[in-house]
Design a protein around this motif. Structure first.
Motif, PDB file in Angstrom:
ATOM      1  N   GLY A 287       0.812  -1.206   0.000  1.00  7.55           N
ATOM      2  CA  GLY A 287       0.000   0.000   0.000  1.00  7.55           C
ATOM      3  C   GLY A 287       0.847   1.259   0.000  1.00  7.55           C
ATOM      4  O   GLY A 287       0.532   2.246  -0.688  1.00  7.55           O
ATOM      5  N   ASP A 288       1.950   1.232   0.767  1.00  4.71           N
ATOM      6  CA  ASP A 288       2.870   2.380   0.775  1.00  4.71           C
ATOM      7  C   ASP A 288       3.431   2.626  -0.618  1.00  4.71           C
ATOM      8  O   ASP A 288       3.534   3.781  -1.065  1.00  4.71           O
ATOM      9  CB  ASP A 288       4.023   2.125   1.758  1.00  4.71           C
ATOM     10  CG  ASP A 288       3.558   2.062   3.207  1.00  4.71           C
ATOM     11  OD1 ASP A 288       2.463   2.560   3.494  1.00  4.71           O
ATOM     12  OD2 ASP A 288       4.297   1.488   4.036  1.00  4.71           O
ATOM     13  N   ALA A 289       3.799   1.538  -1.301  1.00  8.63           N
ATOM     14  CA  ALA A 289       4.374   1.660  -2.641  1.00  8.63           C
ATOM     15  C   ALA A 289       3.346   2.191  -3.637  1.00  8.63           C
ATOM     16  O   ALA A 289       3.679   3.008  -4.511  1.00  8.63           O
ATOM     17  CB  ALA A 289       4.914   0.311  -3.107  1.00  8.63           C
ATOM     18  N   MET A 290       2.119   1.746  -3.523  1.00  7.43           N
ATOM     19  CA  MET A 290       1.062   2.249  -4.416  1.00  7.43           C
ATOM     20  C   MET A 290       0.898   3.757  -4.260  1.00  7.43           C
ATOM     21  O   MET A 290       0.836   4.494  -5.261  1.00  7.43           O
ATOM     22  CB  MET A 290      -0.267   1.549  -4.094  1.00  7.43           C
ATOM     23  CG  MET A 290      -0.350   0.104  -4.513  1.00  7.43           C
ATOM     24  SD  MET A 290      -1.940  -0.605  -3.972  1.00  7.43           S
ATOM     25  CE  MET A 290      -1.990  -2.082  -4.969  1.00  7.43           C
ATOM     26  N   ARG A 291       0.824   4.211  -3.041  1.00  2.00           N
ATOM     27  CA  ARG A 291       0.629   5.643  -2.805  1.00  2.00           C
ATOM     28  C   ARG A 291       1.846   6.445  -3.261  1.00  2.00           C
ATOM     29  O   ARG A 291       1.710   7.525  -3.850  1.00  2.00           O
ATOM     30  CB  ARG A 291       0.358   5.888  -1.314  1.00  2.00           C
ATOM     31  CG  ARG A 291      -0.964   5.286  -0.840  1.00  2.00           C
ATOM     32  CD  ARG A 291      -1.339   5.775   0.549  1.00  2.00           C
ATOM     33  NE  ARG A 291      -0.336   5.419   1.549  1.00  2.00           N
ATOM     34  CZ  ARG A 291      -0.288   4.260   2.199  1.00  2.00           C
ATOM     35  NH1 ARG A 291      -1.202   3.325   1.934  1.00  2.00           N
ATOM     36  NH2 ARG A 291       0.631   4.042   3.115  1.00  2.00           N
ATOM     37  N   ALA A 292       3.036   5.899  -3.030  1.00  5.06           N
ATOM     38  CA  ALA A 292       4.253   6.595  -3.437  1.00  5.06           C
ATOM     39  C   ALA A 292       4.344   6.691  -4.960  1.00  5.06           C
ATOM     40  O   ALA A 292       4.740   7.729  -5.511  1.00  5.06           O
ATOM     41  CB  ALA A 292       5.481   5.874  -2.881  1.00  5.06           C
ATOM     42  N   PHE A 293       3.950   5.607  -5.658  1.00  2.00           N
ATOM     43  CA  PHE A 293       3.980   5.611  -7.117  1.00  2.00           C
ATOM     44  C   PHE A 293       2.962   6.606  -7.668  1.00  2.00           C
ATOM     45  O   PHE A 293       3.233   7.310  -8.647  1.00  2.00           O
ATOM     46  CB  PHE A 293       3.691   4.206  -7.645  1.00  2.00           C
ATOM     47  CG  PHE A 293       3.774   4.078  -9.140  1.00  2.00           C
ATOM     48  CD1 PHE A 293       5.000   3.954  -9.777  1.00  2.00           C
ATOM     49  CD2 PHE A 293       2.627   4.085  -9.924  1.00  2.00           C
ATOM     50  CE1 PHE A 293       5.074   3.840 -11.161  1.00  2.00           C
ATOM     51  CE2 PHE A 293       2.697   3.970 -11.304  1.00  2.00           C
ATOM     52  CZ  PHE A 293       3.931   3.848 -11.921  1.00  2.00           C
ATOM     53  N   ALA A 294       1.782   6.665  -7.048  1.00  2.00           N
ATOM     54  CA  ALA A 294       0.757   7.609  -7.493  1.00  2.00           C
ATOM     55  C   ALA A 294       1.251   9.044  -7.344  1.00  2.00           C
ATOM     56  O   ALA A 294       0.927   9.910  -8.162  1.00  2.00           O
ATOM     57  CB  ALA A 294      -0.522   7.401  -6.697  1.00  2.00           C
TER      58      ALA A 294
END
Length: 473
Positions: A287-294
């Motif tokens: 989830g952290d990676a998804m938000r960071a990529f967004a």
């Protein structure tokens, strides 16, 4: 002969057929359950020639439910010598009273084949066990077929009169050549010209591991499906006199290079928005990676996490993976040919030709022949009509999910919808099913759909069609 031990019929399945089950479920739920069981039992996989059997069954049920010959069209096609049927069903507005353009509804009757000796349960019996329905097609896509057909039957029994024509288009070879899909899409464009197309083979509720709804996904675009054959030829010879060049070894070297290659990271406004929404619902590093990529699609740490996770790698760009191998002709002869099948899911805007060139460049072998063996199309992103979004929200509220986040997204897989989008029709995947992360077994072993998801999703299309087609009854 296929061995089907009697022990495969679980106690839960026997219970489902008991009088207690009949009392516990409404008539439309019992009907849907019966349709589901019969549909799963028909092995509608490539090479089995069983699609016409399923079509005949559905036609019989539709006629028994009040649909006439004029409402039903069975179409015949041929793909690699196999007879493939498609089925289209009209639920018509009263003549001269259609207030809006029609809506076309999609699902597919065929399945990827399943080998009974590799499954824990016989794949072509519907088996209810531990809170799940098991069987090939339970999720992909016979639940979609059953959802649409049972909804039409339910509405017809209630005397519902839609304010616009509703047309179900069931294809017979979505998992392979899409011959029936293409023909139905062209017919739709030439004879029906719908306002938009709604697909039961995509979208749906994403659940957490605790079974609680996280969000509802609407498929608004999909990657391009392309399959290539990569071949190395060689003069061969006797296995007692090995050559310095060997077709199998050369092909293996090529495949290892493709395995190591990472296509460029890509994104679109839709994929970034879906990453942001999904990331807010996904716990832990993913989830952290998804938000960071967004927030920053160039974030290398986030990219590494997303590309290591099968459920998210396809959202970050094109992927190509080896799926089949064949080589040699005798155990005591050097191989004269080695061929690998490589399946690519291409990010919108990249193109098939550019992907083929990348494979050739990565392979770095002038002896390699690359042949495109699929014949599919690129398709644009779809707009989301406000009335469709509103209808989905009404259906979600009826399931106790009012205010749940609705997320348009790009699918890494391919569906019939690509052909309708390519003809200029907004096509939205708004399936009624629900799944936890560990429930995704489509195309794999022990495919399943939760019993709760099956029944709770039956009202989904019923409510949506009533919202979109108004009418009486």
């Amino acid at each position: 002969m296929t061995f089907r031990p009697a022990l495969l019929i679980s106690a839960a399945l026997l219970l489902a057929a008991s009088p207690a089950f009949a009392e516990a479920r409404a008539p439309h739920e019992q009907k849907a359950r019966s349709l589901y069981e019969e549909a799963i039992a028909v092995r509608t996989a490539q090479g089995q020639g069983k699609v016409p059997e399923l079509v005949a069954y559905l036609v019989e049920e539709l006629k028994a439910g009040g649909f006439t010959d004029a409402d039903i069209e069975v179409t015949d096609y041929e793909n690699d010598g196999e007879r493939i049927q498609g089925l289209m069903v009209w639920y018509r507005a009263e003549e001269g009273k259609a207030a809006d353009r029609p809506i076309v509804l999609l699902a597919h009757m065929d399945v990827v084949d399943a080998l009974p000796d590799t499954w824990e349960r016989y794949p072509f019996d519907l088996i209810e066990e531990d809170g799940y329905f098991f069987g090939r097609g339970t999720a992909d896509n016979k639940y979609g077929v059953v959802s649409l057909i049972s909804t039409f039957l339910r509405l017809k029994e209630e005397g519902f009169k839609p304010s616009r024509d509703l047309i179900i288009a069931l294809s017979g070879d979505e998992e392979t050549g899409m011959v029936s899909t293409r023909a139905q899409a062209l017919y739709t464009a030439e004879k029906i010209d719908p306002a938009y197309v709604l697909n039961a083979d995509a979208g749906g509720l994403s659940l957490g591991m605790d079974g609680k709804a996280l969000l509802y996904g609407i498929q608004g675009s999909e990657k391009t499906y392309a399959t290539f054959e990569l071949t190395i030829d060689n003069p061969g010879g006797h296995s007692s006199a090995p050559r310095a060049d060997n077709a199998i070894y050369e092909l293996a070297d090529v495949l290892k290079k493709i395995e190591a290659y990472k296509f460029p990271v890509m994104h679109s406004p839709m994929t970034l928005a879906s990453m942001k929404i999904s990331g807010a619902q996904t716990p832990g590093p993913l989830g952290d990676a998804m938000r960071a990529f967004a927030e920053n699609p160039a974030d290398e740490a986030a990219i590494a996490v997303l590309r290591a996770e099968p459920s998210t790698v396809g959202t970050t760009g094109t992927t190509c993976v080896a799926t089949m191998l064949r080589a040699g002709h005798a155990e005591n002869a050097l191989p004269q040919r080695a061929t690998a099948t490589v399946n690519c899911r291409i990010f919108p805007g990249v193109g098939i030709e550019a992907t083929e060139k990348t494979l050739k460049d990565v392979a770095g072998n002038e002896r390699l022949r690359i042949k495109l063996v699929s014949d599919l199309v690129e398709s644009p992103e779809s707009n989301l009509p406000e009335e469709v979004l509103a209808a989905v929200n009404v259906a979600l509220a009826a399931r106790g999910l009012e205010g749940l986040t609705v997320m348009p997204h790009m699918s890494s897989g391919g569906t019939d919808g690509m052909h309708y989008r390519n003809l200029g029709y907004d096509t939205l995947g708004i399936g009624g099913s629900a799944a936890k992360p560990n429930d995704t077994f489509a195309h794999g072993l022990n495919e399943r759909l939760s019993v709760d998801a099956f029944y709770s999703g039956l009202d989904h299309w019923y409510i949506i069609l009533k919202e979109l087609a108004g009418g009486e009854g």
